[in-house]
Design a protein around this motif. Structure first.
Motif: not given
Length: 147
Positions: A13-19, A21-22, A26
């Protein structure tokens, strides 16, 4: 509770991809103070192994079938959130990744490019160093294999 999911790039999902990459930024960019090209175009070929504690991504790897990264199947971008390492999620995500390589690619021979300071961690998972130490993005690494 630690829960692991295996997904193709298109299943993220877009949220999973964001997580993902974040978390990678980090640890690899900020914590390790290393400027490098994390978004390298290889994520599309990888299977993504995501380790969640409740709703938070705390551990991650990406795995490749033989020929997509190395000649052998491989595991890379192994990362655990700093404040969660005490829970041994590194072992849990690697064991899930080794199992995913076996289940998805029918392979037991796995090659990694490991940060040298994690030698003991990878030895405990059955990986053995091969060849000389080298610098990758300014950080000492060593090639390791598990068969």
């Amino acid at each position: 509770m630690f829960k692991v999911y295996t997904k193709t790039f298109n299943e993220l999902t877009l949220q999973e991809l964001y997580d993902v990459l974040q978390l990678r930024a980090e640890v690899f960019v900020v914590e390790q103070d290393c400027v490098y090209q994390d978004v390298d175009g290889k994520d599309k070929k990888a299977l993504h192994i995501l380790g969640y504690k409740k709703d938070t991504l705390v551990a991650y790897t990406r795995i490749f079938k033989p020929g997509d990264y190395f000649k052998e199947a491989s595991i890379g971008r192994v990362v655990v959130k700093a404040n969660e390492r005490k829970h041994k999620y590194g072992y849990a995500i690697m064991e899930a990744s080794i199992q995913a390589v076996k289940e998805n690619f029918n392979e037991t021979l796995i090659k990694i490019s490991a940060q040298t300071y994690l030698n003991t961690f990878y030895n405990n998972l059955g990986f053995k160093a091969i060849g000389e130490e080298y610098l990758e993005d300014g950080i000492p690494h060593v090639a390791m294999v598990k068969s």
